[in-house]
Design a protein around this motif. Structure first.
Motif, PDB file in Angstrom:
ATOM      1  N   GLY A   1       0.428 -28.250 -19.656  1.00 56.94           N
ATOM      2  CA  GLY A   1      -1.023 -28.330 -19.589  1.00 56.94           C
ATOM      3  C   GLY A   1      -1.529 -28.513 -18.171  1.00 56.94           C
ATOM      4  O   GLY A   1      -0.913 -28.046 -17.219  1.00 56.94           O
ATOM      5  N   PHE A   2      -2.617 -29.268 -18.017  1.00 52.87           N
ATOM      6  CA  PHE A   2      -3.251 -29.397 -16.709  1.00 52.87           C
ATOM      7  C   PHE A   2      -3.947 -30.744 -16.608  1.00 52.87           C
ATOM      8  O   PHE A   2      -4.070 -31.479 -17.599  1.00 52.87           O
ATOM      9  CB  PHE A   2      -4.267 -28.264 -16.501  1.00 52.87           C
ATOM     10  CG  PHE A   2      -5.251 -28.114 -17.630  1.00 52.87           C
ATOM     11  CD1 PHE A   2      -6.431 -28.824 -17.655  1.00 52.87           C
ATOM     12  CD2 PHE A   2      -4.971 -27.253 -18.695  1.00 52.87           C
ATOM     13  CE1 PHE A   2      -7.331 -28.693 -18.709  1.00 52.87           C
ATOM     14  CE2 PHE A   2      -5.865 -27.117 -19.750  1.00 52.87           C
ATOM     15  CZ  PHE A   2      -7.049 -27.836 -19.753  1.00 52.87           C
ATOM     16  N   ASP A   3      -4.401 -31.078 -15.414  1.00 55.88           N
ATOM     17  CA  ASP A   3      -5.099 -32.336 -15.192  1.00 55.88           C
ATOM     18  C   ASP A   3      -6.544 -32.237 -15.684  1.00 55.88           C
ATOM     19  O   ASP A   3      -7.150 -31.163 -15.654  1.00 55.88           O
ATOM     20  CB  ASP A   3      -5.078 -32.679 -13.698  1.00 55.88           C
ATOM     21  CG  ASP A   3      -5.635 -34.066 -13.428  1.00 55.88           C
ATOM     22  OD1 ASP A   3      -4.891 -35.046 -13.623  1.00 55.88           O
ATOM     23  OD2 ASP A   3      -6.814 -34.169 -13.027  1.00 55.88           O
ATOM     24  N   ALA A   4      -7.099 -33.367 -16.110  1.00 52.73           N
ATOM     25  CA  ALA A   4      -8.467 -33.370 -16.632  1.00 52.73           C
ATOM     26  C   ALA A   4      -9.488 -32.907 -15.603  1.00 52.73           C
ATOM     27  O   ALA A   4     -10.533 -32.357 -15.957  1.00 52.73           O
ATOM     28  CB  ALA A   4      -8.822 -34.775 -17.125  1.00 52.73           C
ATOM     29  N   SER A   5      -9.199 -33.100 -14.323  1.00 51.21           N
ATOM     30  CA  SER A   5     -10.140 -32.695 -13.276  1.00 51.21           C
ATOM     31  C   SER A   5     -10.354 -31.184 -13.252  1.00 51.21           C
ATOM     32  O   SER A   5     -11.373 -30.701 -12.753  1.00 51.21           O
ATOM     33  CB  SER A   5      -9.646 -33.166 -11.907  1.00 51.21           C
ATOM     34  OG  SER A   5      -8.396 -32.573 -11.582  1.00 51.21           O
ATOM     35  N   VAL A   6      -9.399 -30.430 -13.794  1.00 48.74           N
ATOM     36  CA  VAL A   6      -9.522 -28.972 -13.819  1.00 48.74           C
ATOM     37  C   VAL A   6     -10.721 -28.546 -14.669  1.00 48.74           C
ATOM     38  O   VAL A   6     -11.445 -27.608 -14.320  1.00 48.74           O
ATOM     39  CB  VAL A   6      -8.222 -28.328 -14.361  1.00 48.74           C
ATOM     40  CG1 VAL A   6      -8.392 -26.821 -14.543  1.00 48.74           C
ATOM     41  CG2 VAL A   6      -7.065 -28.606 -13.405  1.00 48.74           C
ATOM     42  N   LEU A   7     -10.962 -29.239 -15.781  1.00 47.71           N
ATOM     43  CA  LEU A   7     -12.099 -28.903 -16.633  1.00 47.71           C
ATOM     44  C   LEU A   7     -13.424 -29.197 -15.931  1.00 47.71           C
ATOM     45  O   LEU A   7     -14.369 -28.411 -16.016  1.00 47.71           O
ATOM     46  CB  LEU A   7     -12.016 -29.685 -17.946  1.00 47.71           C
ATOM     47  CG  LEU A   7     -10.961 -29.209 -18.938  1.00 47.71           C
ATOM     48  CD1 LEU A   7     -10.817 -30.204 -20.085  1.00 47.71           C
ATOM     49  CD2 LEU A   7     -11.288 -27.825 -19.460  1.00 47.71           C
ATOM     50  N   SER A   8     -13.477 -30.322 -15.242  1.00 51.14           N
ATOM     51  CA  SER A   8     -14.693 -30.664 -14.499  1.00 51.14           C
ATOM     52  C   SER A   8     -14.970 -29.632 -13.408  1.00 51.14           C
ATOM     53  O   SER A   8     -16.113 -29.200 -13.221  1.00 51.14           O
ATOM     54  CB  SER A   8     -14.552 -32.055 -13.884  1.00 51.14           C
ATOM     55  OG  SER A   8     -15.684 -32.375 -13.103  1.00 51.14           O
ATOM     56  N   GLU A   9     -13.926 -29.245 -12.700  1.00 45.68           N
ATOM     57  CA  GLU A   9     -14.090 -28.237 -11.642  1.00 45.68           C
ATOM     58  C   GLU A   9     -14.525 -26.900 -12.227  1.00 45.68           C
ATOM     59  O   GLU A   9     -15.362 -26.195 -11.649  1.00 45.68           O
ATOM     60  CB  GLU A   9     -12.786 -28.052 -10.879  1.00 45.68           C
ATOM     61  CG  GLU A   9     -12.882 -27.036  -9.754  1.00 45.68           C
ATOM     62  CD  GLU A   9     -11.569 -26.806  -9.041  1.00 45.68           C
ATOM     63  OE1 GLU A   9     -11.495 -25.867  -8.229  1.00 45.68           O
ATOM     64  OE2 GLU A   9     -10.607 -27.548  -9.305  1.00 45.68           O
TER      65      GLU A   9
END
Length: 204
Positions: A93-101
């Protein structure tokens, strides 16, 4: 779609109600093409996550009232999200900050209407909604609701951290000032595990 992911996800789903994320993949296919978001994402630099996949995660987290961290947890461990996104079983998966960005990029490039416009088009093409009918297509509402969920999570984590600091710095004062057992039950679990009911704080 990786064959092993499809086999495992369908086997798990057969034991209960068929998950929304899997129905979306089965009925709508690969809903959001990366090319639709090319304007907001440069072709140079380190490869990032597919904007089409991030768009799907954003829609699903809105539908299920998930914060960014809760959505990321589902992508990492949930068979239904791995199936919907077409991921290998061992994809971290990925870090939560990716969705915010991702949301920031959409707004910056004036593409905040793109996600639900594409969704509505796909639904019309498959006869799932009537052409010309009144549908809510305001993608900004989706982005705003997800933003508010993350603010709620941040407030909860701030309170949790404050209580942990007070337990160390002034345990006797805290015991007399707050119902410690009740607060521990409420704020002990990480806030990304919370699932706010529909309608809370106008999020729905």
């Amino acid at each position: 779609m990786p064959e092993l992911t499809a086999q495992v996800a369908r086997a798990v789903a057969a034991r209960g109600p068929y998950p929304l994320a899997m129905r979306v993949r089965d009925e709508l296919g690969e809903l959001f093409a990366d090319a639709e978001f090319a304007e907001a994402f440069e072709a140079i630099g380190r490869p990032g996550w597919s904007p089409g996949q991030l768009a799907l995660v954003t829609v699903l987290q809105f539908a299920e009232n998930l914060t960014d961290r809760a959505a990321v947890h589902r992508v990492r461990y949930g068979m239904d999200l791995k199936y919907a996104l077409g991921l290998e079983l061992d994809d971290p998966g990925f870090d939560a900050s990716v969705l915010s960005e991702f949301r920031t990029r959409l707004v910056k490039h004036g593409m905040e209407e793109k996600v639900l416009d594409l969704l509505l088009t796909a639904l019309k093409d498959r006869g799932l909604v009537k052409a010309g009918g009144r549908q809510r297509t305001d993608s900004t509402r989706v982005l705003a609701a997800v933003r508010d969920l993350n603010r709620l999570e941040l407030a909860g984590d701030t309170l949790r951290a404050t209580l942990e600091a007070l337990v160390c710095a002034a345990p006797d004062w805290l015991a007399g000032a707050a119902p410690v057992r009740e607060w521990a039950e409420r704020y002990g679990p990480r806030t990304h595990s919370w699932h706010p009911p529909p309608g809370i704080a106008g999020l729905r």
